[in-house]
Design an enzyme around this catalytic site. Structure first.
Site, PDB file in Angstrom:
ATOM      1  N   LYS A 173      -9.492   2.741  -2.874  1.00  0.00           N
ATOM      2  CA  LYS A 173      -9.946   2.169  -1.607  1.00  0.00           C
ATOM      3  C   LYS A 173     -11.315   2.704  -1.227  1.00  0.00           C
ATOM      4  O   LYS A 173     -11.549   3.917  -1.207  1.00  0.00           O
ATOM      5  CB  LYS A 173      -8.919   2.488  -0.508  1.00  0.00           C
ATOM      6  CG  LYS A 173      -9.210   1.818   0.822  1.00  0.00           C
ATOM      7  CD  LYS A 173      -8.124   2.142   1.839  1.00  0.00           C
ATOM      8  CE  LYS A 173      -8.379   1.441   3.160  1.00  0.00           C
ATOM      9  NZ  LYS A 173      -7.356   1.776   4.171  1.00  0.00           N
ATOM     10  N   CYS A 194      -5.208  -2.403   2.835  1.00  0.00           N
ATOM     11  CA  CYS A 194      -5.093  -2.271   4.290  1.00  0.00           C
ATOM     12  C   CYS A 194      -6.208  -3.027   4.994  1.00  0.00           C
ATOM     13  O   CYS A 194      -6.440  -4.197   4.731  1.00  0.00           O
ATOM     14  CB  CYS A 194      -5.068  -0.788   4.666  1.00  0.00           C
ATOM     15  SG  CYS A 194      -4.684  -0.471   6.410  1.00  0.00           S
ATOM     16  N   GLU A 225       0.836  -1.200   0.000  1.00  0.00           N
ATOM     17  CA  GLU A 225       0.000   0.000   0.000  1.00  0.00           C
ATOM     18  C   GLU A 225       0.880   1.264   0.000  1.00  0.00           C
ATOM     19  O   GLU A 225       1.890   1.327   0.691  1.00  0.00           O
ATOM     20  CB  GLU A 225      -0.884  -0.010   1.253  1.00  0.00           C
ATOM     21  CG  GLU A 225      -1.725   1.228   1.447  1.00  0.00           C
ATOM     22  CD  GLU A 225      -2.408   1.259   2.810  1.00  0.00           C
ATOM     23  OE1 GLU A 225      -3.361   2.034   2.967  1.00  0.00           O
ATOM     24  OE2 GLU A 225      -1.966   0.514   3.720  1.00  0.00           O
TER      25      GLU A 225
END
Length: 513
Positions: free
Chosen positions: A342, A391, A279
């Site tokens: 995301k 994440c 990430e």
């Protein structure tokens, strides 16, 4: 001794003991068999306890349970948020107090029913517990960390059934076994209090639990040794081990990019089809910073492999420019073939709820609020399709399954757990990914900045993993799995049944008042 026992109960010792036993069940302590009896002290203590005292017992248990399993959050708040040590621990305690409301409500409801009915604990407790775990996964953005089922991530024959029930079925069974033990220990006390009470509910409950456990382990054995359709794809994960506080320093930019470049060329010697970086691996805005973007593409074209990496991308909106936490895929020729933004952002890390009312430190260290993505898209490649979970998106089962409702070959998780140092946070995060692989029958590839990176097969078996704070790479031949699991197709039906059961109990209780 009698006085010591009395004081132990007066200070809610059994409830605190249950909380401690639960903490010991999770990584990295991992005494996971303790979870099968951890709630027994609480159940015994709650028997004949008034509703108010029961809530207090469950609340106190929750404080120990949740503070012990989420203490690691202090590390990012303290070291990267600039908040002093004691206040950072108080913020974690505040989170634990919120989460403890769920266990407090559970204890109060459980005590209210168990003290006035013949329903055995092994049926009553798991229905209520599972309902509240599910609610905790969604209310106020959701935080399903340390659901009791996650303690069993290494118990592979047991957790295979989660491809039907999700993680909630595993929690249900663990709590049910706790309840069965409590029912046995409470048998004489109940017979004295209610000598005319029927034993049929208890007998039925034990029979159902025995059948459920037999089915669970038989199904687990079947799934573990089943051959399912799929093919092999070689994947490399790169773990750059970049210091969090230097990552966005312009003076350190070249070193960051060159670190990933060097590790990727080493990995490329093993001819992977896909190389995965963590990430926000690149310390610049991809495409917006043209010079750095061109440099990345130029050496990526020499790898003879697809490259998936995390980066920040700039978006145009009606309100002006915005930024997204993205996963970007380049094909062998350097063409951008996929960008996923995301969707589930971290509160106070990637966006600030009620920013106009709250003034807090921005832990991103760069841009402020991120723009959430909207599309559950998969990357389509010659070697298969995959979704990318960024994440802590990997901890939300209902979200992950949406990527695979129409099929898919494997899943990728990119993350940056450098925020949590050498605490238990990274190990717990990694363990939760095991369940997403089993629930959806998809092998999982994980690349983390400082670890833990690795590979998990579609049975939840951890095939390879790296250590924390290692600058390294790992290559593995991933066996894809094109199975469309029941959980992927139908979602949280099991949890919904528990919710219905809880509502029926609540309605019945209200009618008796």
């Amino acid at each position: 001794m009698h006085k010591l026992g009395t004081k132990f109960k007066q200070w809610y010792g059994p409830a605190l003991l249950s909380g401690l036993l639960l903490v010991l069940s999770f990584p990295e302590l991992e005494f996971f068999p303790l979870a099968w009896a951890a709630l027994v002290p609480l159940f015994l203590f709650l028997y004949e306890l008034p509703d108010g005292a029961a809530f207090k017992a469950g609340f106190l248990m929750g404080i120990v349970y949740f503070f012990g399993t989420t203490y690691w959050i202090y590390h990012s708040v303290h070291w990267y948020g600039g908040i002093p040590f004691i206040p950072s621990l108080l913020l974690v305690l505040l989170l634990a107090l919120y989460l403890s409301l769920y266990t407090g409500v559970f204890a109060a409801l459980y005590a209210s029913y168990s003290n006035k009915s013949d329903m055995p604990t092994l049926l009553l407790a798991p229905v209520l517990w599972t309902t509240l775990e599910y609610l905790r996964s969604y209310v106020l953005s959701g935080f399903p960390w340390a659901s009791i089922g996650y303690s069993q991530y290494r118990f592979l024959p047991f957790i295979q059934v989660s491809d039907i029930t999700g993680i909630y079925g595993i929690s249900f069974l663990v709590v049910a076994v706790n309840g069965a033990i409590a029912d046995i220990l409470l048998f004489n006390r109940r017979r004295i209090k209610r000598p005319l009470a029927s034993i049929l509910p208890a007998a039925a409950g034990f029979t159902l639990l025995a059948l459920a456990l037999i089915f669970t382990f038989a199904y687990g054995a079947y799934r573990l040794y089943q051959t399912r359709p799929g093919h092999t794809v070689r994947v490399a994960v790169v773990q750059g081990n970049i210091e969090q506080d230097r990552k966005w320093d312009p003076a350190y930019q070249q070193a960051v990019v060159d670190t990933y470049r060097a590790l990727s060329f080493e990995a490329a010697r093993y001819n992977p089809a896909l190389i995965v970086w963590p990430e926000t691996a690149v310390p610049f805005y991809f495409r917006t910073h043209k010079e750095w973007s061109d440099y990345l593409v130029s050496f990526q074209q020499e790898l003879n492999a697809y490259l998936l990496f995390g980066g920040v991308t700039k978006k145009s909106t009606e309100a002006g420019p915005a930024y997204a936490n993205s996963a970007i895929l380049l094909d062998k020729y350097g063409n951008t073939t996929y960008i996923y933004d995301k969707i589930h952002l971290v509160p106070f890390g990637e966006f600030v709820p009620l920013r106009g009312l709250l003034s807090v430190v921005d832990l991103t260290g760069a841009i402020g609020d991120y723009l959430p993505g909207e599309s559950y898209i998969k990357a389509i490649t010659p070697f298969g399709s995959f979704g990318t979970l960024i994440c802590y998106e990997i901890i939300f089962p209902g979200m992950v399954r949406k990527f695979y409702a129409r099929g898919g070959d494997f899943m990728v998780n990119i993350t940056n757990d450098a925020w949590f140092g050498r605490t238990y946070g990274p190990a717990q995060h990694f363990s939760m990914a095991v369940f997403r692989a089993v629930e959806n029958r998809k092998p999982l590839v994980r690349s983390a900045n400082t670890g833990i990176s690795g590979f998990i097969d579609s049975n939840g078996r951890i095939v390879k993993k790296t250590g924390l704070f290692e600058r390294t790479f790992s290559v593995h031949d991933v066996r894809t799995d094109s199975t469309l699991a029941p959980y992927t197709k139908y979602g949280d039906i099991f949890a919904y049944l528990c919710i219905v059961g809880s509502l029926l109990l609540l309605i019945g209780r209200i009618n008796k008042l």
